[in-house]
Design a protein around this motif. Sequence first.
Motif, PDB file in Angstrom:
ATOM      1  N   ASN A 125     -21.132  36.153  16.658  1.00 23.42           N
ATOM      2  CA  ASN A 125     -22.015  35.916  15.518  1.00 23.42           C
ATOM      3  C   ASN A 125     -21.877  34.481  15.023  1.00 23.42           C
ATOM      4  O   ASN A 125     -22.769  33.975  14.341  1.00 23.42           O
ATOM      5  CB  ASN A 125     -21.711  36.902  14.389  1.00 23.42           C
ATOM      6  N   ALA A 126     -20.752  33.859  15.362  1.00 22.69           N
ATOM      7  CA  ALA A 126     -20.532  32.450  15.043  1.00 22.69           C
ATOM      8  C   ALA A 126     -19.631  31.842  16.110  1.00 22.69           C
ATOM      9  O   ALA A 126     -18.632  32.458  16.501  1.00 22.69           O
ATOM     10  CB  ALA A 126     -19.899  32.297  13.660  1.00 22.69           C
ATOM     11  N   ILE A 174     -24.774  35.535   9.597  1.00 26.89           N
ATOM     12  CA  ILE A 174     -23.779  34.787   8.821  1.00 26.89           C
ATOM     13  C   ILE A 174     -24.337  34.383   7.459  1.00 26.89           C
ATOM     14  O   ILE A 174     -23.578  34.047   6.547  1.00 26.89           O
ATOM     15  CB  ILE A 174     -23.245  33.546   9.585  1.00 26.89           C
ATOM     16  N   LEU A 175     -25.661  34.425   7.311  1.00 27.25           N
ATOM     17  CA  LEU A 175     -26.269  34.072   6.024  1.00 27.25           C
ATOM     18  C   LEU A 175     -25.891  35.070   4.938  1.00 27.25           C
ATOM     19  O   LEU A 175     -25.972  34.751   3.749  1.00 27.25           O
ATOM     20  CB  LEU A 175     -27.786  33.990   6.166  1.00 27.25           C
ATOM     21  N   LEU A 189     -16.153  30.530   5.519  1.00 26.11           N
ATOM     22  CA  LEU A 189     -16.829  31.433   6.446  1.00 26.11           C
ATOM     23  C   LEU A 189     -15.839  32.013   7.453  1.00 26.11           C
ATOM     24  O   LEU A 189     -15.845  33.225   7.728  1.00 26.11           O
ATOM     25  CB  LEU A 189     -17.955  30.700   7.180  1.00 26.11           C
ATOM     26  N   VAL A 190     -14.988  31.154   8.017  1.00 24.40           N
ATOM     27  CA  VAL A 190     -14.007  31.617   9.000  1.00 24.40           C
ATOM     28  C   VAL A 190     -13.103  32.680   8.386  1.00 24.40           C
ATOM     29  O   VAL A 190     -12.886  33.753   8.970  1.00 24.40           O
ATOM     30  CB  VAL A 190     -13.166  30.441   9.532  1.00 24.40           C
ATOM     31  N   ILE A 200     -16.269  35.912  15.662  1.00 24.09           N
ATOM     32  CA  ILE A 200     -16.287  34.449  15.567  1.00 24.09           C
ATOM     33  C   ILE A 200     -15.383  33.882  16.656  1.00 24.09           C
ATOM     34  O   ILE A 200     -14.256  34.329  16.832  1.00 24.09           O
ATOM     35  CB  ILE A 200     -15.861  33.977  14.158  1.00 24.09           C
ATOM     36  N   PHE A 201     -15.920  32.922  17.425  1.00 29.39           N
ATOM     37  CA  PHE A 201     -15.217  32.395  18.582  1.00 29.39           C
ATOM     38  C   PHE A 201     -15.105  30.873  18.513  1.00 29.39           C
ATOM     39  O   PHE A 201     -15.896  30.193  17.850  1.00 29.39           O
ATOM     40  CB  PHE A 201     -15.962  32.770  19.873  1.00 29.39           C
ATOM     41  N   SER A 202     -14.103  30.366  19.236  1.00 25.93           N
ATOM     42  CA  SER A 202     -13.924  28.923  19.418  1.00 25.93           C
ATOM     43  C   SER A 202     -14.387  28.529  20.818  1.00 25.93           C
ATOM     44  O   SER A 202     -14.065  29.203  21.795  1.00 25.93           O
ATOM     45  CB  SER A 202     -12.448  28.549  19.244  1.00 25.93           C
TER      46      SER A 202
END
Length: 233
Positions: A125-126, A174-175, A189-190, A200-202
């Motif tokens: 998602n991010a 994420i909004l 957010l993180v 959420i990924f890097s």
Amino acid sequence: MRAIIMAGGKGERLRPYTTVIPKPLMPIGNVAILEVVIIRLKNAGFEKITIAVGYLGNLIEAYVGDGSRFGVQIDFVYENKPLSTIGPLAYISNLNETFLVTNGDVLTDISYEELLSFHKKVGANATIATYKRNVKIDFGVLTYNDEFCIDGFIEKPEYNYNVSMGVYIFEPSILDYIEKGKPYGVDSLVLDMVEKKDKIFSYLFEGYWLDIGRPDDYEIAINKFLSEAQSFI
């Protein structure tokens, strides 16, 4: 896909230059750093770009215009007050599909296509583009116990960190974390996504990246761009 460029910061670390010029318009060679970002997005296939502006935003809008000279469609959203790194997203309409967010003051040769492909592959998602940054401390560092008794000394140590590049791929979900009118940063957010176990990924990038926020880095960026402009645009 749609791209959002964050260009509302005051660039305080680059003063006095940024007293009269917004940081995204600082020149590297014969172009502004913001222009390099726009051209790279255009070359990656982005046709619509929204630029979030605040400090000296009228100068950025006057320089960029509607994007026709770059071959893209550009519009603007203004911050009436500082909203941190991604707070302005709450004011951008029609973010109904996967979108990219980037700071307007980074020099990088990252492939947006490969970043997006990774994002889709892992079902995130991010996704935050990250970079290994070496930080050298130019002083001797002391370590001590709870009673302040020194138990070690490290001469000019170096540390390695995975830092955020200021380049992200987001899903519209994420909004839901962003409240209109309130400052909200990627750091928040993180933490919020981790707490809710959201995906959420890097994405670790090993090419070239430099944030021009400091005078030393700005000078490096100028020299790099002048010698290897083809790598970026």
